[in-house]
Design a protein around this motif. Structure first.
Motif, mmCIF file in Angstrom:
data_model
loop_
_atom_site.group_PDB
_atom_site.id
_atom_site.type_symbol
_atom_site.label_atom_id
_atom_site.label_comp_id
_atom_site.label_asym_id
_atom_site.label_seq_id
_atom_site.Cartn_x
_atom_site.Cartn_y
_atom_site.Cartn_z
ATOM 1 N N ILE A 133 0.848 -1.193 0.000
ATOM 2 C CA ILE A 133 0.000 0.000 0.000
ATOM 3 C C ILE A 133 0.886 1.246 0.000
ATOM 4 O O ILE A 133 2.089 1.163 0.262
ATOM 5 C CB ILE A 133 -0.948 0.025 1.221
ATOM 6 N N PHE B 247 -0.152 6.186 3.730
ATOM 7 C CA PHE B 247 -1.486 5.841 4.235
ATOM 8 C C PHE B 247 -1.343 5.338 5.671
ATOM 9 O O PHE B 247 -0.473 4.509 5.959
ATOM 10 C CB PHE B 247 -2.135 4.761 3.369
ATOM 11 N N ALA C 31 -5.170 0.944 7.979
ATOM 12 C CA ALA C 31 -5.029 0.007 6.871
ATOM 13 C C ALA C 31 -5.393 -1.421 7.245
ATOM 14 O O ALA C 31 -5.934 -2.174 6.427
ATOM 15 C CB ALA C 31 -3.598 0.060 6.335
ATOM 16 N N LEU D 111 -8.744 -3.235 6.410
ATOM 17 C CA LEU D 111 -8.997 -3.474 4.989
ATOM 18 C C LEU D 111 -8.681 -4.922 4.609
ATOM 19 O O LEU D 111 -9.184 -5.433 3.610
ATOM 20 C CB LEU D 111 -8.149 -2.525 4.138
ATOM 21 N N GLN E 53 -12.928 -5.060 3.763
ATOM 22 C CA GLN E 53 -12.907 -5.667 2.432
ATOM 23 C C GLN E 53 -14.114 -6.572 2.214
ATOM 24 O O GLN E 53 -14.729 -6.584 1.130
ATOM 25 C CB GLN E 53 -11.625 -6.486 2.276
ATOM 26 N N ILE F 130 -7.853 -3.925 -2.243
ATOM 27 C CA ILE F 130 -7.478 -3.052 -1.129
ATOM 28 C C ILE F 130 -6.946 -1.706 -1.629
ATOM 29 O O ILE F 130 -7.355 -0.647 -1.129
ATOM 30 C CB ILE F 130 -6.489 -3.769 -0.196
ATOM 31 N N PRO F 131 -6.074 -1.657 -2.630
ATOM 32 C CA PRO F 131 -5.697 -0.339 -3.167
ATOM 33 C C PRO F 131 -6.894 0.438 -3.724
ATOM 34 O O PRO F 131 -6.927 1.676 -3.643
ATOM 35 C CB PRO F 131 -4.694 -0.688 -4.266
ATOM 36 N N ILE G 60 -8.565 2.062 -0.785
ATOM 37 C CA ILE G 60 -7.767 3.203 -0.331
ATOM 38 C C ILE G 60 -7.998 4.410 -1.236
ATOM 39 O O ILE G 60 -8.147 5.553 -0.766
ATOM 40 C CB ILE G 60 -6.275 2.819 -0.282
ATOM 41 N N TYR H 234 -11.325 5.894 -0.392
ATOM 42 C CA TYR H 234 -11.238 6.635 0.866
ATOM 43 C C TYR H 234 -10.613 8.010 0.640
ATOM 44 O O TYR H 234 -11.118 9.038 1.123
ATOM 45 C CB TYR H 234 -10.425 5.830 1.880
ATOM 46 N N ARG H 235 -9.528 8.038 -0.094
ATOM 47 C CA ARG H 235 -8.829 9.305 -0.322
ATOM 48 C C ARG H 235 -9.652 10.277 -1.159
ATOM 49 O O ARG H 235 -9.503 11.492 -1.043
ATOM 50 C CB ARG H 235 -7.488 9.031 -0.995
ATOM 51 N N ASP I 3 -12.930 5.168 8.201
ATOM 52 C CA ASP I 3 -12.277 5.566 9.442
ATOM 53 C C ASP I 3 -13.285 5.880 10.541
ATOM 54 O O ASP I 3 -12.946 5.818 11.735
ATOM 55 C CB ASP I 3 -11.366 6.773 9.200
#
Length: 366
Positions: free
Chosen positions: A155, A159, A164, A167, A172, A321-322, A325, A328-329, A336
């Motif tokens: 990852i 991050f 993490a 996830l 997931q 998973i990426p 992320i 989320y970003r 979170d």
């Protein structure tokens, strides 16, 4: 190497932190110093004997940390990489080769047997006795682990590692059940039974997918309040309302897609009864033996419904998973909001808070 780890000595016993000896990583393993690890219902399921394994054992399967060493056969990772640890798989069976590693034909040997597939363990006690390892290929309730390379997901280094870890399994699983399996249509309808960490991750995925009607069913008002804050268009308290009747009222006759995260047979039947004609339901909650549900098979046949049992969101962790992320970003997947951190030494409190429902996703930090 001596490491501190949380050990379950026998079925139903609490976790005890003690010093173990970690062996050398094998050719296909990655040695990871853990930064944080999520606490998941599946850890409690193994601790309590719902799924048999070899004890004593180090559990933990939502690890996040930094690579310290790599085995001789590992070429795509290097020391210093930030990683999440997820489900393990063989990589060579029909399921793995077709992109469905969560349904690996050797899933038990690689995730639940209490050691490597060859029977060895990465951990020994101070007296040299064997302590089980490689739960989900990792056993991440330890300061340092030798993880199977197929459990390891690289990852971005910027991050937060304390976010993490979850996830790797719970987040997931919920999100993947919606994105990869149920795939509710934008503007369509979706209901999740159980507003815990997995259920709310599914809800967040439905919100990100612009699903029009999103319903959360639970018996805890605070969880339903959070579900509303996260984007649910409707909430139903199953302890006070007829969940099936209310869902049918909201949707005008039945919901198109549904997910049960509880593993409760009665709730599963409610989910089936709440489906629209040609609806699609998913089930993923772990259940104890004797929890068999009952479906009205003739009626189900006439309605053309589908039911899919889902493991790990049917995801390829190294790809999915990426993706989470990135979501989320971009502000589309605020998982979170579900996380609370604890010192590793307070792992029993983290388990207790998870089981009481006071905390959605505990994460222990090393």
């Amino acid at each position: 190497m001596n490491v501190k780890a949380a050990v379950v000595d026998a079925v139903g016993e609490p976790l005890r932190i003690r010093e173990l000896v970690l062996d050398e990583p094998r050719a296909n393993e990655v040695q990871v110093r853990m930064a944080a690890t999520g606490v998941c219902h599946t850890d409690a399921v193994l601790r309590d004997g719902w799924i048999p394994t070899t004890m004593p054992i180090v559990l933990g399967h939502e690890g996040a940390g930094i690579v310290e060493r790599v085995g001789s056969a590992v070429t795509h990772l290097q020391p210093g990489d930030h990683v999440v640890l997820s489900v393990n798989s063989c990589g060579t069976c029909r399921s793995c080769l077709s992109g469905h590693p969560a349904y690996c034909l050797e899933i038990y040997a690689h995730n639940f047997a209490g050691g490597r597939p060859d029977g060895s363990s990465a951990f020994t006690d101070s007296d040299g006795s064997r302590v089980g390892s490689h739960f989900f290929g990792q056993s991440s309730f330890a300061e340092v682990v030798n993880a199977s390379v197929r459990s390891v997901v690289k990852i971005p280094e910027d991050f937060p590692l304390e976010l993490a870890g979850p996830l790797g399994c719970g987040i997931q699983t919920g999100a993947g059940s919606v994105i990869n399996v149920l795939r509710p249509a934008p503007g369509g309808s979706f209901v999740v039974f159980g507003a815990g960490a997995v259920g709310l991750s599914a809800l967040l995925a439905a919100v990100a997918g612009r699903v029009g009607t999103i319903i959360a069913v639970d018996v805890v008002d605070s969880r339903l309040e959070l579900a509303t804050e996260l984007g649910a268009t409707h909430v139903v308290n199953g302890a006070r309302e007829d969940a099936v009747a209310r869902i049918q009222e909201i949707t005008g006759g039945g919901v198109q897609t549904a997910l049960d995260t509880t593993g409760n047979a009665r709730v599963f039947r409610q989910m089936i009864d709440a489906l629209a004609v040609a609806g699609h339901a998913g089930a993923l909650g772990a259940s104890a033996a004797g929890s068999e549900g009952v479906i009205d098979l003739p009626t189900a046949l006439s309605r053309g419904i589908r039911v899919t049992w889902i493991v790990e969101g049917d995801a390829v962790p190294q790809l999915f998973i990426p993706e989470l992320i990135a979501m989320y970003r971009a502000g589309h997947f605020p998982f979170d909001r579900l996380v609370k951190t604890y010192p590793f030494t307070d792992i029993d409190t983290a388990f207790a808070d998870s089981e009481s429902g006071d905390v959605l996703k505990p994460v222990v930090v090393f």
